[in-house]
Design a protein around this motif. Structure first.
Motif, short mmCIF file in Angstrom:
data_model
loop_
_atom_site.label_atom_id
_atom_site.label_comp_id
_atom_site.label_asym_id
_atom_site.label_seq_id
_atom_site.Cartn_x
_atom_site.Cartn_y
_atom_site.Cartn_z
N UNK A 99 -3.02 9.68 -3.51
CA UNK A 99 -3.03 8.58 -2.55
C UNK A 99 -2.42 9.00 -1.22
N UNK A 100 -1.50 9.96 -1.27
CA UNK A 100 -0.77 10.38 -0.06
C UNK A 100 0.71 10.26 -0.33
N UNK A 101 1.33 9.25 0.30
CA UNK A 101 2.76 9.01 0.03
C UNK A 101 2.90 7.74 -0.79
N UNK A 102 3.57 7.86 -1.93
CA UNK A 102 3.71 6.72 -2.84
C UNK A 102 5.19 6.43 -3.06
N UNK A 103 5.56 5.16 -2.97
CA UNK A 103 6.93 4.75 -3.32
C UNK A 103 6.92 4.26 -4.76
N UNK A 104 7.78 4.85 -5.60
CA UNK A 104 7.92 4.41 -6.99
C UNK A 104 9.28 3.74 -7.14
N UNK A 105 9.28 2.48 -7.56
CA UNK A 105 10.54 1.74 -7.68
C UNK A 105 10.81 1.42 -9.15
N UNK A 172 13.04 -0.21 0.26
CA UNK A 172 11.58 -0.29 0.43
C UNK A 172 11.27 -0.77 1.85
N UNK A 173 11.93 -1.82 2.27
CA UNK A 173 11.71 -2.38 3.61
C UNK A 173 11.95 -1.32 4.69
N UNK A 174 13.06 -0.61 4.54
CA UNK A 174 13.44 0.42 5.51
C UNK A 174 12.38 1.53 5.57
N UNK A 175 11.91 1.94 4.39
CA UNK A 175 10.90 3.01 4.35
C UNK A 175 9.59 2.54 4.98
N UNK A 176 9.25 1.27 4.73
CA UNK A 176 8.00 0.75 5.31
C UNK A 176 8.11 0.64 6.83
N UNK A 177 9.30 0.28 7.30
CA UNK A 177 9.48 0.14 8.76
C UNK A 177 9.51 1.48 9.46
#
Ligand code: FAD
Ligand code: FES
Length: 277
Positions: A99-105, A172-177
């Motif tokens: 996918x590219x860059x994926x955030x796993x929480x 998550x918010x910080x990474x998205x921003x």
């Protein structure tokens, strides 16, 4: 046929790791799938995610939190003992693509199911940014494994005893921003308590980033027949055991999920009473 327990230990208070000889399950298992087990012929059937699997040794690893009657009974078993039934692998596997860059929480015991998914996504060539969170540092586990399975690992604790003082959603918010170190975020997958998954979904929605959650409704047969695991996704009824457990996080009706999970609380409390004295 019964399934031999190869190892069992308490990872952190109330959370246990159990290794089980289950060659047929281990051979077919994929990240995101689960088993339904029954300790003995009178036992209740409970679903647990396959946190790790090894086709060569024919073993699977389960991580479970001791919360009610069956998980307490499971925690009392020792290596060398056995479990009557381990059915699986069940459910649709996680979608593993580049996918590219994926955030796993992974939140709380949700760290266990996110681990094989993060590992597979990294092997598929993704940049995997993982965020694992717990109430406190003493109940955080698999930091070493998650580190290996990720390109970048963030830790959060509600009480600030390790990593970021606060919730996974803030990271998550910080990474998205700010896009992390890598620029754009292409996908988010979150596994943990329903409130956490709902919160992650509401953070990612305004950014329009595809987000997936793994739902944990009550399950009985695990074959789509009994209807126990009914969830509402995008206004449609789905059975988490066969249509999921992973669904589009922005389409899930979390209120229904949470109210159905609480449906049998009086019976669960009653079943637990003999074990509390
Ligand atoms: C697909 C899936 C994967 C899961 N993976 C894990 C895991 O890897 N590790 C882990 O610790 N837990 C996992 N769970 C939750 C686990 O199944 C419950 O904690 C367990 O069934 C509790 O049983 P109990 O008798 O100890 O507790 P009870 O006192 O019977 O119930 C306590 C709470 O557990 C939930 N629960 C109870 N029975 C079931 C059931 N048959 N199916 C689902 N939830 C139930 C309800 O929320 C309930 O309020 C998963 C659930 C699902 C649906
Ligand atoms: S557990 Fe029975 S339909 Fe899913």
């Amino acid at each position: 046929m019964s399934f031999t327990i190869l190892k069992k230990h308490e990872l952190v208070p109330t959370v246990y790791l159990m290794g089980i000889a289950a060659p047929r399950v281990a051979k077919k298992a994929m990240p995101g799938q689960f088993v339904i087990l029954r300790i003995d012929e009178h036992g209740e059937r409970i679903p647990l995610t396959i946190a790790d699997f090894d086709a060569q040794t024919g073993t699977i690893t389960l991580i479970f939190q001791k919360i009610g009657k069956t998980t307490r009974q499971l925690a009392s078993l020792a290596a060398g003992g056995s479990i009557a039934d381990v059915a699986g692998p069940l459910g649709k596997p996680s979608v593993i693509e580049k996918f590219g860059t994926v955030i796993c929480v992974g939140g709380g015991v949700g760290i266990a199911p996110i681990f094989p998914i993060a590992r597979a996504l990294k092997s598929a060539g993704n940049r995997v940014i993982s965020i694992i969170g717990a109430r406190s540092a003493d109940i955080l586990f698999w930091e070493d494994r998650m580190n290996e399975a990720s390109s970048e690992l963030h830790i959060t604790t509600d009480d600030g005893t390790k990593g970021h003082h606060g919730f996974v959603t803030e990271v998550v918010q910080n990474l998205l921003e700010h896009g992390g170190h890598s620029g754009q975020i292409d996908r988010v997958i979150a596994i943990g308590p329903p409130v956490m998954m709902r919160a992650v979904a509401s953070v990612t929605k305004p950014f329009g980033v595809k987000t997936v959650v793994s739902l944990n409704p009550i399950m009985v047969d695990g074959t789509g027949m009994c209807g126990a695991c009914r969830v509402l996704v995008g206004g449609e009824t789905k059975f988490a055991c066969v249509d999921g457990p992973e669904f589009d996080a922005h389409e899930v009706d979390y209120t229904l999920l949470m109210s159905r999970l609480a449906m049998y609380l009086p019976e669960e409390k009653e079943a637990l009473e003999p074990y509390e004295h």
